[in-house]
Design a protein around this motif. Structure first.
Motif, mmCIF file in Angstrom:
data_model
loop_
_atom_site.group_PDB
_atom_site.id
_atom_site.type_symbol
_atom_site.label_atom_id
_atom_site.label_comp_id
_atom_site.label_asym_id
_atom_site.label_seq_id
_atom_site.Cartn_x
_atom_site.Cartn_y
_atom_site.Cartn_z
ATOM 1 N N ASN A 123 14.742 7.316 7.440
ATOM 2 C CA ASN A 123 15.260 8.588 8.041
ATOM 3 C C ASN A 123 15.239 8.730 9.510
ATOM 4 O OD1 ASN A 123 15.446 10.006 5.532
ATOM 5 N ND2 ASN A 123 13.423 10.860 5.420
ATOM 6 N N ARG A 124 14.310 8.072 10.200
ATOM 7 C CA ARG A 124 14.475 8.027 11.643
ATOM 8 C C ARG A 124 15.489 7.292 12.157
ATOM 9 N NH1 ARG A 124 9.718 4.738 13.882
ATOM 10 N NH2 ARG A 124 11.478 3.159 14.091
ATOM 11 N N ASN A 125 15.722 6.066 11.226
ATOM 12 C CA ASN A 125 16.875 5.033 11.533
ATOM 13 C C ASN A 125 17.970 5.874 11.508
ATOM 14 O OD1 ASN A 125 15.100 2.993 12.663
ATOM 15 N ND2 ASN A 125 15.279 1.841 10.512
ATOM 16 N N ARG A 126 18.272 6.645 10.577
ATOM 17 C CA ARG A 126 19.447 7.386 10.144
ATOM 18 C C ARG A 126 19.683 8.400 11.357
ATOM 19 N NH1 ARG A 126 18.555 9.519 4.820
ATOM 20 N NH2 ARG A 126 18.305 7.067 4.378
ATOM 21 N N ARG A 127 18.657 9.120 11.945
ATOM 22 C CA ARG A 127 18.752 10.009 13.033
ATOM 23 C C ARG A 127 19.239 9.415 14.140
ATOM 24 N NH1 ARG A 127 14.239 12.569 10.741
ATOM 25 N NH2 ARG A 127 12.810 11.599 12.013
ATOM 26 N N SER A 168 10.082 5.025 4.135
ATOM 27 C CA SER A 168 11.205 6.020 3.810
ATOM 28 C C SER A 168 11.278 6.865 5.055
ATOM 29 C CB SER A 168 10.756 6.976 2.816
ATOM 30 O OG SER A 168 9.734 7.927 2.917
ATOM 31 N N LYS A 169 10.080 7.156 5.785
ATOM 32 C CA LYS A 169 10.176 7.661 6.983
ATOM 33 C C LYS A 169 10.940 6.950 8.098
ATOM 34 C CE LYS A 169 5.681 9.811 7.858
ATOM 35 N NZ LYS A 169 4.542 9.544 8.509
ATOM 36 N N ARG A 170 10.584 5.790 8.129
ATOM 37 C CA ARG A 170 11.440 4.813 9.055
ATOM 38 C C ARG A 170 12.995 5.004 8.708
ATOM 39 N NH1 ARG A 170 8.539 -0.324 8.173
ATOM 40 N NH2 ARG A 170 6.708 0.942 8.819
ATOM 41 N N PRO A 203 1.078 -1.340 0.093
ATOM 42 C CA PRO A 203 -0.255 0.018 -0.018
ATOM 43 C C PRO A 203 0.913 1.142 -0.076
ATOM 44 C CG PRO A 203 -0.471 -1.519 1.737
ATOM 45 C CD PRO A 203 0.653 -1.984 1.098
ATOM 46 N N LEU A 204 0.356 2.387 -0.680
ATOM 47 C CA LEU A 204 1.251 3.505 -0.695
ATOM 48 C C LEU A 204 1.615 4.068 0.519
ATOM 49 C CD1 LEU A 204 1.974 5.481 -2.931
ATOM 50 C CD2 LEU A 204 0.146 7.002 -2.576
ATOM 51 N N ASN A 205 0.767 4.047 1.669
ATOM 52 C CA ASN A 205 1.460 4.709 2.945
ATOM 53 C C ASN A 205 2.390 3.749 3.436
ATOM 54 O OD1 ASN A 205 -0.435 2.631 3.451
ATOM 55 N ND2 ASN A 205 -1.382 3.707 5.134
ATOM 56 N N GLU A 206 2.498 2.496 3.237
ATOM 57 C CA GLU A 206 3.525 1.869 3.684
ATOM 58 C C GLU A 206 4.799 2.281 3.219
ATOM 59 O OE1 GLU A 206 4.288 -0.855 6.034
ATOM 60 O OE2 GLU A 206 2.192 0.273 6.781
ATOM 61 N N ARG A 207 4.778 2.455 2.181
ATOM 62 C CA ARG A 207 5.858 2.907 1.277
ATOM 63 C C ARG A 207 6.307 4.347 2.014
ATOM 64 N NH1 ARG A 207 4.971 2.717 -4.787
ATOM 65 N NH2 ARG A 207 2.873 1.854 -4.252
ATOM 66 N N LYS A 208 5.524 5.073 2.134
ATOM 67 C CA LYS A 208 5.945 6.221 2.605
ATOM 68 C C LYS A 208 6.371 6.125 4.047
ATOM 69 C CE LYS A 208 2.695 9.640 0.566
ATOM 70 N NZ LYS A 208 1.241 10.053 1.054
#
Ligand SMILES: [Zn+2]
Length: 269
Positions: free
Chosen positions: A114-118, A110-112, A102-107
């Motif tokens: 970014n969060r992991n990177r932070r 990428s959020k995840r 689902p589209l929101n899973e893909r979003k």
């Protein structure tokens, strides 16, 4: 001393921050994967952030997402839904596997990321600060006061030793020790002109024992006095005129003797 305390406080704070960051990351990651977040946080707090974090990574559940047909949480790499039995990917030729998500899973993906990177950045930063305060602490400890008077490591063995330095009185006792083994302590001298070193030393049959009294001066040079002592039931006194007020280090070397007991202190003349 002040630097030592500041660095110690800094070490404790950075260790807390480091643990907190790892616990928070593990908590959120575990929750997302349908795992028990608080259990993992407890494991981290009870073991250590590094050990607990590694354990989590080993036991970490596969990422899950809802089946697009029935909403059942299934593993991301699953090729069919355990609940409704639909096959994945159900894509037409030319459309990638991702399109099944689902589209929101893909979003979220990428959020995840970014969060992991932070989180990773914060983790590295706090680990570096923790290491820096630890190194600083060691440097300060090695260079400060007591520790700088000639480090002379003991490499020998000793049997049945008891030793204490309390209230400027140093007592020790041991049964047997290898040749060259030495016991050391530091005593405080308030006035070298009016005080003296009082030494009680007795041991079984054997050679004399070497006693070294030393003190490091501000210019880095060491004043050292050596005396040979035989076994005696009497207290012997040594002048301290050549030293200045502060701490002196006393070392007593074994020379093949056994059943050694000693009491050394600084007394007024
Ligand atoms: Zn399904």
């Amino acid at each position: 001393m002040a630097a030592f305390v500041i660095l110690l406080v800094l070490l404790v704070i950075t260790a807390f921050v480091f643990t907190g960051i790892i616990a928070l990351w593990v908590y959120r990651d575990a929750k997302e994967r349908g795992d028990r977040g608080w259990m993992w946080v407890s494991i981290i707090l009870l073991s250590s952030p590094i050990l607990g974090g590694l354990l989590y990574l080993i036991a970490r559940r596969e990422e899950r997402y809802p089946c697009r047909f029935c909403g059942w949480m299934i593993n991301k790499t699953a090729n069919y839904c355990e609940h409704c039995g639909k096959q994945f990917p159900v894509c037409e030729p030319g459309s990638g596997y991702l399109e099944d998500l689902p589209l929101n899973e893909r979003k979220n993906d990428s959020k995840r990321r970014n969060r992991n990177r932070r989180f990773l950045m914060a983790m590295i930063l706090s680990a570096v600060m923790m290491a820096a305060s630890l190194v600083g602490l060691i440097v300060v400890a090695v260079n400060s006061g007591d520790a700088d008077i000639g480090i002379d490591w003991n490499t020998g063995w000793v049997m049945m030793k008891t030793e204490s330095t309390w209230d400027n009185v140093w007592t020790f006792r041991y049964n047997k020790a290898s040749e060259g083994y030495h016991v050391d302590s530091r005593l405080k001298v308030e006035n070298p002109q009016t005080q003296q070193l009082a030494v009680d030393l007795s041991f079984g049959e054997g050679q004399e024992m070497l006693m070294k009294i030393s003190q490091q001066r501000e210019d880095g040079q060491t004043i050292e006095q050596e005396v040979y002592l035989d076994s005696s039931s009497q207290t012997r006194y040594f002048d301290l005129d050549q030293f200045k007020d502060g701490k002196i280090k006393i070392s007593i070397y074994n020379n093949g003797v056994s059943d050694v007991s000693g009491k050394v202190t600084v007394l007024d003349k």
